[in-house]
Enzyme design. Sequence first.
Site, mmCIF file in Angstrom:
data_model
loop_
_atom_site.group_PDB
_atom_site.id
_atom_site.type_symbol
_atom_site.label_atom_id
_atom_site.label_comp_id
_atom_site.label_asym_id
_atom_site.label_seq_id
_atom_site.Cartn_x
_atom_site.Cartn_y
_atom_site.Cartn_z
ATOM 1 C CB SER A 45 -6.229 -20.192 -28.590
ATOM 2 O OG SER A 45 -6.078 -20.042 -29.980
ATOM 3 C CE LYS A 49 -1.711 -13.300 -24.798
ATOM 4 N NZ LYS A 49 -2.451 -13.624 -26.008
ATOM 5 N NE ARG A 102 -12.276 -13.675 -30.999
ATOM 6 C CZ ARG A 102 -11.447 -13.989 -30.033
ATOM 7 N NH1 ARG A 102 -11.249 -15.249 -29.729
ATOM 8 N NH2 ARG A 102 -10.817 -13.067 -29.346
ATOM 9 C CG HIS A 153 -6.901 -18.829 -35.355
ATOM 10 N ND1 HIS A 153 -6.509 -19.623 -34.300
ATOM 11 C CD2 HIS A 153 -6.990 -17.569 -34.857
ATOM 12 C CE1 HIS A 153 -6.367 -18.881 -33.214
ATOM 13 N NE2 HIS A 153 -6.656 -17.626 -33.522
HETATM 14 O O1 PNS Z 1 -3.502 -13.818 -31.092
HETATM 15 P P1 PNS Z 1 -3.099 -12.565 -30.351
HETATM 16 O O2 PNS Z 1 -2.380 -12.926 -29.062
HETATM 17 O O3 PNS Z 1 -4.254 -11.635 -30.119
HETATM 18 O O4 PNS Z 1 -2.059 -11.788 -31.298
HETATM 19 C C1 PNS Z 1 -1.490 -10.573 -30.901
HETATM 20 C C2 PNS Z 1 -0.435 -10.077 -31.906
HETATM 21 C C3 PNS Z 1 0.610 -11.135 -32.172
HETATM 22 C C4 PNS Z 1 -1.124 -9.752 -33.224
HETATM 23 C C5 PNS Z 1 0.183 -8.788 -31.299
HETATM 24 O O5 PNS Z 1 0.565 -9.048 -29.981
HETATM 25 C C6 PNS Z 1 1.401 -8.276 -32.067
HETATM 26 O O6 PNS Z 1 1.277 -7.769 -33.162
HETATM 27 N N1 PNS Z 1 2.601 -8.440 -31.461
HETATM 28 C C7 PNS Z 1 3.855 -8.065 -32.052
HETATM 29 C C8 PNS Z 1 4.472 -6.840 -31.361
HETATM 30 C C9 PNS Z 1 3.897 -5.578 -31.949
HETATM 31 O O7 PNS Z 1 4.145 -5.254 -33.097
HETATM 32 N N2 PNS Z 1 3.063 -4.885 -31.146
HETATM 33 C C10 PNS Z 1 2.332 -3.725 -31.587
HETATM 34 C C11 PNS Z 1 3.090 -2.441 -31.449
HETATM 35 S S1 PNS Z 1 3.844 -2.190 -29.868
#
Ligand code: PNS
Length: 162
Positions: free
Chosen positions: A128, A41, A90, A17
């Site tokens: 993570s 989660k 990645r 990150h």
């Molecule tokens: O590190 P992660 O868990 O892969 O991150 C995921 C994240 C936070 C980027 C994603 O879950 C997200 O954008 N969540 C916010 C809700 C949202 O806008 N979802 C997409 C449209 S439903």
Amino acid sequence: MNIAVYPGSFDPVTNGHLDIIRRAAKLYDRVIVAVLNNSAKTPLFSAAERVELIRRVTSDLPGVTAEAFDGLLVSFAKSKGAHVIIKGLRAVSDFEYEFQMALLNNKLCGDIETLFMVTSSHYSYISSSIIKEVASLGGSLDDLIPPGIVGDLLEKLGKGRT
Ligand code: PNS
């Protein structure tokens, strides 16, 4: 001012990150690291703790800030005046999900673009989740997470400070 949002769970922030944050900070005037608060989660660290860890490891980067967000990412980005969402890729396996999210976010808000940055090969295997497993099993965290947060992770896992 060019503002980008770099979203994620960051539970906890890793060297992968940090690599993306540092490189994004060279491209944008401001990079807001956006920590998801309403994840399905159950995170190890609270959103406030994750924000604090990110602030600590990015304190040398003046254009970088961190904050928690709830709800839609595009709404958060819009509220901050950001037109770019940064995502790290990645491996090819990340692509399908990220491609879907990028299209969905663009459908929800046509003003916002997703910029994919390829994670440095040095960090491409880091996540993570895998770091929490290594830490809980007593493995070395050298080069996996910033040294300044190793103690926080071990303490959270009940492993004590090194
Ligand atoms: O590190 P992660 O868990 O892969 O991150 C995921 C994240 C936070 C980027 C994603 O879950 C997200 O954008 N969540 C916010 C809700 C949202 O806008 N979802 C997409 C449209 S439903």
